[in-house]
Write a protein that holds these residues in place. Sequence first.
Motif, PDB file in Angstrom:
ATOM      1  N   GLN A 164       0.891  -1.488   0.388  1.00 57.63           N
ATOM      2  CA  GLN A 164      -0.383  -0.052  -0.036  1.00 57.63           C
ATOM      3  C   GLN A 164       0.963   1.172   0.215  1.00 57.63           C
ATOM      4  OE1 GLN A 164      -2.166   0.431   3.697  1.00 57.63           O
ATOM      5  NE2 GLN A 164      -4.218   1.880   1.926  1.00 57.63           N
ATOM      6  N   SER A 165       2.204   1.228   1.139  1.00 57.85           N
ATOM      7  CA  SER A 165       2.415   2.581   1.206  1.00 57.85           C
ATOM      8  C   SER A 165       3.870   2.421  -0.273  1.00 57.85           C
ATOM      9  CB  SER A 165       3.807   2.224   2.152  1.00 57.85           C
ATOM     10  OG  SER A 165       4.421   1.202   1.475  1.00 57.85           O
ATOM     11  N   GLY A 166       3.618   1.738  -1.354  1.00 57.23           N
ATOM     12  CA  GLY A 166       4.843   1.522  -2.758  1.00 57.23           C
ATOM     13  C   GLY A 166       6.735   1.140  -1.430  1.00 57.23           C
ATOM     14  N   SER A 167       6.729   1.242  -0.755  1.00 56.46           N
ATOM     15  CA  SER A 167       7.362   0.610  -0.082  1.00 56.46           C
ATOM     16  C   SER A 167       8.488  -0.905  -0.882  1.00 56.46           C
ATOM     17  CB  SER A 167       7.483   0.201   1.021  1.00 56.46           C
ATOM     18  OG  SER A 167       9.423  -0.650   1.980  1.00 56.46           O
ATOM     19  N   PHE A 168       7.716  -1.561  -1.162  1.00 57.05           N
ATOM     20  CA  PHE A 168       8.360  -2.578  -1.994  1.00 57.05           C
ATOM     21  C   PHE A 168       8.511  -2.174  -3.167  1.00 57.05           C
ATOM     22  CE2 PHE A 168       7.316  -6.277   1.286  1.00 57.05           C
ATOM     23  CZ  PHE A 168       7.997  -5.360   1.922  1.00 57.05           C
ATOM     24  N   ARG A 169       7.645  -1.932  -3.776  1.00 55.18           N
ATOM     25  CA  ARG A 169       7.637  -1.587  -5.473  1.00 55.18           C
ATOM     26  C   ARG A 169       8.583  -0.374  -5.998  1.00 55.18           C
ATOM     27  NH1 ARG A 169       4.143  -0.330  -9.402  1.00 55.18           N
ATOM     28  NH2 ARG A 169       4.679   1.368 -11.225  1.00 55.18           N
ATOM     29  N   ALA A 170       9.315   0.255  -4.663  1.00 53.23           N
ATOM     30  CA  ALA A 170       9.871   1.303  -5.342  1.00 53.23           C
ATOM     31  C   ALA A 170      11.390   0.362  -5.143  1.00 53.23           C
ATOM     32  CB  ALA A 170      10.380   2.412  -3.439  1.00 53.23           C
ATOM     33  N   ILE A 171      12.103  -0.826  -4.580  1.00 49.23           N
ATOM     34  CA  ILE A 171      12.897  -1.344  -4.714  1.00 49.23           C
ATOM     35  C   ILE A 171      13.301  -1.765  -5.886  1.00 49.23           C
ATOM     36  CG2 ILE A 171      12.494  -2.830  -3.026  1.00 49.23           C
ATOM     37  CD1 ILE A 171      15.379  -2.939  -1.692  1.00 49.23           C
ATOM     38  N   MET A 172      11.558  -2.695  -6.391  1.00 53.29           N
ATOM     39  CA  MET A 172      11.512  -3.694  -7.111  1.00 53.29           C
ATOM     40  C   MET A 172      12.023  -2.395  -8.659  1.00 53.29           C
ATOM     41  SD  MET A 172      11.256  -6.735  -6.222  1.00 53.29           S
ATOM     42  CE  MET A 172      10.205  -7.852  -7.057  1.00 53.29           C
ATOM     43  N   GLN A 173      11.597  -1.646  -8.438  1.00 55.02           N
ATOM     44  CA  GLN A 173      11.389  -0.836  -9.650  1.00 55.02           C
ATOM     45  C   GLN A 173      12.747  -0.317  -9.582  1.00 55.02           C
ATOM     46  OE1 GLN A 173      10.084   1.027 -12.304  1.00 55.02           O
ATOM     47  NE2 GLN A 173       7.423   0.580 -11.544  1.00 55.02           N
ATOM     48  N   HIS A 174      13.667   0.239  -8.522  1.00 59.86           N
ATOM     49  CA  HIS A 174      15.065   0.862  -8.560  1.00 59.86           C
ATOM     50  C   HIS A 174      15.668  -0.668  -9.400  1.00 59.86           C
ATOM     51  CE1 HIS A 174      18.806   2.376  -6.975  1.00 59.86           C
ATOM     52  NE2 HIS A 174      19.215   1.151  -7.043  1.00 59.86           N
ATOM     53  N   LEU A 176      14.600  -2.812 -11.639  1.00 57.43           N
ATOM     54  CA  LEU A 176      14.562  -2.596 -12.446  1.00 57.43           C
ATOM     55  C   LEU A 176      15.357  -1.601 -13.780  1.00 57.43           C
ATOM     56  CD1 LEU A 176      10.483  -2.684 -13.794  1.00 57.43           C
ATOM     57  CD2 LEU A 176      12.110  -4.285 -14.014  1.00 57.43           C
ATOM     58  N   GLN A 177      15.029  -0.576 -13.004  1.00 57.97           N
ATOM     59  CA  GLN A 177      15.684   1.240 -13.696  1.00 57.97           C
ATOM     60  C   GLN A 177      17.855   0.949 -13.251  1.00 57.97           C
ATOM     61  OE1 GLN A 177      14.058   3.773 -11.166  1.00 57.97           O
ATOM     62  NE2 GLN A 177      12.053   3.457 -12.466  1.00 57.97           N
ATOM     63  N   ASP A 178      17.817   0.501 -12.492  1.00 52.60           N
ATOM     64  CA  ASP A 178      19.748   0.592 -12.356  1.00 52.60           C
ATOM     65  C   ASP A 178      20.070  -1.038 -11.852  1.00 52.60           C
ATOM     66  OD1 ASP A 178      21.948   1.107 -11.392  1.00 52.60           O
ATOM     67  OD2 ASP A 178      22.092   1.919 -10.399  1.00 52.60           O
ATOM     68  N   SER A 179      20.134  -1.676 -12.728  1.00 55.13           N
ATOM     69  CA  SER A 179      20.580  -3.527 -12.082  1.00 55.13           C
ATOM     70  C   SER A 179      22.483  -3.370 -11.944  1.00 55.13           C
ATOM     71  CB  SER A 179      20.528  -4.122 -13.375  1.00 55.13           C
ATOM     72  OG  SER A 179      20.783  -3.963 -14.819  1.00 55.13           O
ATOM     73  N   THR A 180      22.941  -2.232 -11.700  1.00 53.32           N
ATOM     74  CA  THR A 180      24.696  -2.296 -11.992  1.00 53.32           C
ATOM     75  C   THR A 180      25.047  -1.941 -10.536  1.00 53.32           C
ATOM     76  OG1 THR A 180      24.555  -0.239 -11.945  1.00 53.32           O
ATOM     77  CG2 THR A 180      25.447  -1.626 -14.311  1.00 53.32           C
ATOM     78  N   GLY A 181      24.400  -1.565 -10.010  1.00 53.50           N
ATOM     79  CA  GLY A 181      25.095  -1.077  -8.351  1.00 53.50           C
ATOM     80  C   GLY A 181      24.512  -1.555  -7.441  1.00 53.50           C
ATOM     81  N   PRO A 182      24.818  -2.361  -6.903  1.00 54.03           N
ATOM     82  CA  PRO A 182      24.180  -4.008  -5.471  1.00 54.03           C
ATOM     83  C   PRO A 182      23.634  -2.888  -4.834  1.00 54.03           C
ATOM     84  CG  PRO A 182      26.916  -4.183  -6.069  1.00 54.03           C
ATOM     85  CD  PRO A 182      26.539  -2.633  -6.627  1.00 54.03           C
ATOM     86  N   VAL A 183      22.478  -3.352  -3.731  1.00 52.37           N
ATOM     87  CA  VAL A 183      21.327  -2.873  -3.251  1.00 52.37           C
ATOM     88  C   VAL A 183      21.172  -2.705  -1.523  1.00 52.37           C
ATOM     89  CG1 VAL A 183      18.952  -2.953  -2.913  1.00 52.37           C
ATOM     90  CG2 VAL A 183      20.283  -2.583  -4.992  1.00 52.37           C
ATOM     91  N   LEU A 184      21.630  -2.928  -0.497  1.00 48.40           N
ATOM     92  CA  LEU A 184      20.963  -2.618   0.885  1.00 48.40           C
ATOM     93  C   LEU A 184      19.849  -2.569   0.802  1.00 48.40           C
ATOM     94  CD1 LEU A 184      22.076  -3.320   3.456  1.00 48.40           C
ATOM     95  CD2 LEU A 184      22.887  -1.755   3.417  1.00 48.40           C
ATOM     96  N   VAL A 287       8.169  -7.777 -14.142  1.00 47.20           N
ATOM     97  CA  VAL A 287       8.623  -9.097 -12.974  1.00 47.20           C
ATOM     98  C   VAL A 287       9.309 -10.089 -14.123  1.00 47.20           C
ATOM     99  CG1 VAL A 287       7.199 -10.805 -11.614  1.00 47.20           C
ATOM    100  CG2 VAL A 287       6.617  -8.542 -11.438  1.00 47.20           C
ATOM    101  N   ASP A 288       8.947 -10.100 -14.818  1.00 46.52           N
ATOM    102  CA  ASP A 288       9.855 -10.732 -15.811  1.00 46.52           C
ATOM    103  C   ASP A 288      11.716 -11.071 -15.780  1.00 46.52           C
ATOM    104  OD1 ASP A 288       7.944 -12.677 -15.942  1.00 46.52           O
ATOM    105  OD2 ASP A 288       8.016 -12.244 -18.142  1.00 46.52           O
ATOM    106  N   ARG A 289      11.549  -8.792 -16.001  1.00 46.77           N
ATOM    107  CA  ARG A 289      13.094  -8.612 -15.610  1.00 46.77           C
ATOM    108  C   ARG A 289      13.664  -8.510 -14.549  1.00 46.77           C
ATOM    109  NH1 ARG A 289      10.607  -3.266 -17.912  1.00 46.77           N
ATOM    110  NH2 ARG A 289      12.918  -1.917 -17.038  1.00 46.77           N
ATOM    111  N   ILE A 290      13.292  -7.982 -13.969  1.00 45.70           N
ATOM    112  CA  ILE A 290      13.716  -8.740 -12.096  1.00 45.70           C
ATOM    113  C   ILE A 290      13.674 -10.022 -12.305  1.00 45.70           C
ATOM    114  CG2 ILE A 290      13.014  -9.017 -10.185  1.00 45.70           C
ATOM    115  CD1 ILE A 290      11.409  -6.077 -10.312  1.00 45.70           C
ATOM    116  N   ILE A 291      13.450 -10.865 -12.770  1.00 44.35           N
ATOM    117  CA  ILE A 291      13.237 -12.077 -12.694  1.00 44.35           C
ATOM    118  C   ILE A 291      14.512 -12.932 -13.537  1.00 44.35           C
ATOM    119  CG2 ILE A 291      13.357 -14.618 -12.779  1.00 44.35           C
ATOM    120  CD1 ILE A 291      10.197 -14.034 -12.078  1.00 44.35           C
ATOM    121  N   THR A 292      15.236 -12.443 -14.513  1.00 41.73           N
ATOM    122  CA  THR A 292      16.031 -12.384 -15.566  1.00 41.73           C
ATOM    123  C   THR A 292      17.101 -11.573 -14.941  1.00 41.73           C
ATOM    124  OG1 THR A 292      14.852 -10.768 -17.064  1.00 41.73           O
ATOM    125  CG2 THR A 292      14.687 -13.153 -17.119  1.00 41.73           C
ATOM    126  N   LYS A 293      16.880 -10.216 -14.696  1.00 42.86           N
ATOM    127  CA  LYS A 293      18.091  -9.768 -14.103  1.00 42.86           C
ATOM    128  C   LYS A 293      18.962 -10.559 -12.101  1.00 42.86           C
ATOM    129  CE  LYS A 293      17.656  -5.196 -15.691  1.00 42.86           C
ATOM    130  NZ  LYS A 293      16.931  -3.975 -15.466  1.00 42.86           N
TER     131      LYS A 293
END
Length: 309
Positions: A164-174, A176-184, A287-293
């Motif tokens: 509801q808050s968009g919290s998990f969507r935000a990290i998933m979108q990140h 998608l948009q930037d697959s090179t830099g590691p995330v914590l 979702v497909d693109r996230i899985i393949t990344k």
Amino acid sequence: MSPNSPSASAMHPFILVDGVTNFRDIGGYACQPSTTALSPSSRAVFEDPEEQWCIRPGFLFRAAQPSQITPAGVEILTKKLAIQAIFDFRSESEIQLVSKRYPNSLLSIPGTTRHAVPVFQAGDYSPVSLAKRYGVSADDSTQGQEIRPGFVKAYEAIARNAAQSGSFRAIMQHILQDSTGPVLFHCTVGKDRTGVFSALILKLCGVADEDIVADYALTTQGLGVWREHLIQRLLQREEATTREQAEAIISSDPRDMNAFLSDVVEAKFGGARKYFLDLCGLQEDEVDRIITKLVVPKTLEEKADGKNI
């Protein structure tokens, strides 16, 4: 491999980042994405019968709050692990509480970008407060019970609020948009909100439930000295009458995650994929693109010297 190495292993799953507890890479777990829901182009990637797959190592990290990270810890986090983005699931109230208790605490770490993505907008949702809020009692924590309903309710609330808050969507979108830099990603102690997101994304990518549960259960060990602090809070507040009961409430009990995966993710959400689609509002192709990344050949994981699960 030394437990002080910035790479994790099955024998030593924790990464030493000075000043941060419960820090680990969720990459390296064996997985097999379900091809039935994938688009034809994405499905073709995973149809090689000779290939084995795993979660991309060195890309997604989970931890407790990094507010007390030391300069040596910053060096490991930004240089050796190359983490660029940090997603903070804590509420503003929790952040203010940390600042009051620890005036020298850091909110933003030099060399990284902090993304404030609170699962709950206000209030304290540390493990002790979460247990009290959702009715986790000492009686729930006995080994005789098959499930601990309070924590299952809490984890469902976390998943629904994060959608509801968009919290998990935000990290998933990140991702998608930037697959090179590691995330914590982190909450207060890296157990509940962090554990729920970790479970959902691992489940989405086809990691076996037993491995997801095992990853969740590691937090009992990963809390280190912070675990004792939480136990003492429970005893001082008389929310547990014995140390054994306090330890049980604080622990990342496998029963909690097992029940969340079966009774909530599967039974109520219809699976992790439908959770991200229907509740978080992601599109099928996203979702497909996230899985393949996030899913890579096992041979790449071995070359990266990640977990050998």
